[in-house]
Scaffold this active site. Structure first.
Site, mmCIF file in Angstrom:
data_model
loop_
_atom_site.group_PDB
_atom_site.id
_atom_site.type_symbol
_atom_site.label_atom_id
_atom_site.label_comp_id
_atom_site.label_asym_id
_atom_site.label_seq_id
_atom_site.Cartn_x
_atom_site.Cartn_y
_atom_site.Cartn_z
ATOM 1 C CD GLU A 175 -3.099 -1.797 5.066
ATOM 2 O OE1 GLU A 175 -3.194 -2.783 5.663
ATOM 3 O OE2 GLU A 175 -2.681 -0.696 5.776
ATOM 4 C CD GLU A 176 -1.322 1.771 7.814
ATOM 5 O OE1 GLU A 176 -2.140 1.262 8.548
ATOM 6 O OE2 GLU A 176 -0.203 1.435 7.494
ATOM 7 C CG ASP A 206 3.066 -0.290 7.726
ATOM 8 O OD1 ASP A 206 2.505 -0.862 6.339
ATOM 9 O OD2 ASP A 206 2.128 -0.341 8.593
ATOM 10 C CG ASP A 235 1.169 -4.073 5.084
ATOM 11 O OD1 ASP A 235 2.339 -3.517 5.615
ATOM 12 O OD2 ASP A 235 0.055 -3.777 4.957
ATOM 13 C CG HIS A 243 -0.453 -0.142 2.419
ATOM 14 N ND1 HIS A 243 -0.011 1.141 3.372
ATOM 15 C CD2 HIS A 243 -0.239 -1.303 3.441
ATOM 16 C CE1 HIS A 243 0.438 0.905 4.543
ATOM 17 N NE2 HIS A 243 0.385 -0.601 4.416
ATOM 18 C CG ASP A 273 -2.644 4.117 2.991
ATOM 19 O OD1 ASP A 273 -2.121 3.326 2.360
ATOM 20 O OD2 ASP A 273 -3.415 4.135 3.884
#
Ligand SMILES: [Zn+2]
Length: 242
Positions: free
Chosen positions: A140-141, A107, A164, A76, A78
Site C-alpha cells: 500500500e505504501e 500504520d 488506515d 494493509h 506493509d
C-alpha cells in the site's frame, strides 16, 4: 459490569498483545509473506474462509446473518521504511512507541488488530452480525500497487471501512485527495553551440515553451498543479539533447 463491558476490557488487553506480536514481524512493501502467514492463520481461527492472490493480498469471508448486507473491512500489511527489526516500548501512560531506529509500524498494524479484535468481540458477544469481508493488502505504501492487482469482482459488500487513518475515534473520512504525478523527457538533438548550432534541437527551449502552457498553482477550488523539478543540459556550449 455488563457482558459487553467485560468483553471490551479483555479485548483491550488482547489488542495490545496482538499489536506487539504483529509489529515484531518485518513487513516492508513486497516483503509481507511472514506477516501474511500469521494473519491467514488468525483469520482461519476466526472461522473465515481465506484466499491469497498471486500478488499476496489476502481476502477473507465470514458468513453472518444472511438477511443483513455484508461489510468490507480493510487494512494493509506493509509498513514504510526503515522497517527492519521493529521493536516497541510501552510508556508509563500506556503509549506504545518505537524503541529503535525503525518505525513502529502502527500504520497499519493498528488497523489489522482493530479488525481482528472487532470480529473476535462480535463473535464473543454472540450478537447477530453482518457477513464480513476482509482485504489485507500488500504494497500500500508504494501507492497501492498491491490493491491495483486485486480482483474486486469477488467483493460483495457495498459498504467498506479502511482502517488506515489517524483522527478522532468515531470519525471517518469519506473522500480524500489523490496525487497524479508525471515525469516527461523532452528529446532534442545535441550539437556544438558555437560551431554548428543549426544541427541541434534545443530540448530546454522546447521544455520552456511547454511549461509556459501548463498552468501552475490552483486550477480550481480543489485541484492544484505544480512542476517541481527540472533537469537538463550538459555544457553551456552544447545544444541540450534532453
Ligand atoms: Zn497506511
Amino acid at each position: 459490569m455488563t457482558k459487553i463491558d467485560k468483553l471490551e476490557k479483555a479485548a483491550k488487553a488482547q489488542a495490545e498483545a496482538e499489536f506487539l506480536e504483529l509489529i515484531e514481524i518485518d513487513s516492508p512493501s513486497w516483503g509481507e509473506q511472514a506477516i501474511a502467514k500469521v494473519l491467514l492463520r488468525k483469520l482461519k481461527e476466526l472461522g473465515m474462509e481465506t484466499q491469497q492472490d498471486e500478488t499476496g493480498n489476502i481476502y477473507g469471508y465470514l458468513p453472518g446473518n444472511a438477511s443483513l448486507p455484508p461489510i468490507l473491512l480493510s487494512a494493509h500489511m506493509d509498513t514504510v521504511e526503515p522497517s527492519k527489526g521493529k521493536k516497541a516500548t510501552i510508556e508509563p501512560d500506556g503509549t506504545i512507541r518505537s524503541a529503535g531506529a525503525a518505525v513502529l509500524g502502527a500504520d497499519c498494524v493498528a488497523g489489522l488488530v482493530e479488525i481482528l479484535q472487532g470480529i473476535r468481540l462480535v463473535q464473543a458477544s454472540g450478537l447477530p452480525h453482518r457477513p464480513v469481508e476482509i482485504i489485507f493488502s500488500v504494497a500500500e505504501e508504494t501507492y497501492c500497487e498491491g490493491l491495483e492487482k486485486f480482483d474486486f469482482s469477488k467483493v460483495k459488500s457495498k459498504d467498506s471501512y479502511v482502517l488506515d487513518l489517524t483522527g478522532k475515534i468515531g470519525t471517518a473520512a469519506r473522500r480524500a485527495p489523490t496525487l497524479v504525478s508525471f515525469c516527461a523527457t523532452i528529446k532534442g538533438r545535441a550539437a556544438h553551440a558555437g560551431m554548428e548550432p543549426e544541427k541541434g534541437i534545443n530540448a530546454i527551449a522546447i521544455m520552456a515553451g511547454l511549461l509556459a502552457k501548463i498552468p501552475q498553482g490552483h486550477l480550481d477550488t480543489e485541484t492544484t498543479c505544480n512542476v517541481g523539478i527540472i533537469q537538463g543540459g550538459m555544457m553551456i556550449n552544447i545544444v541540450p539533447e534532453s
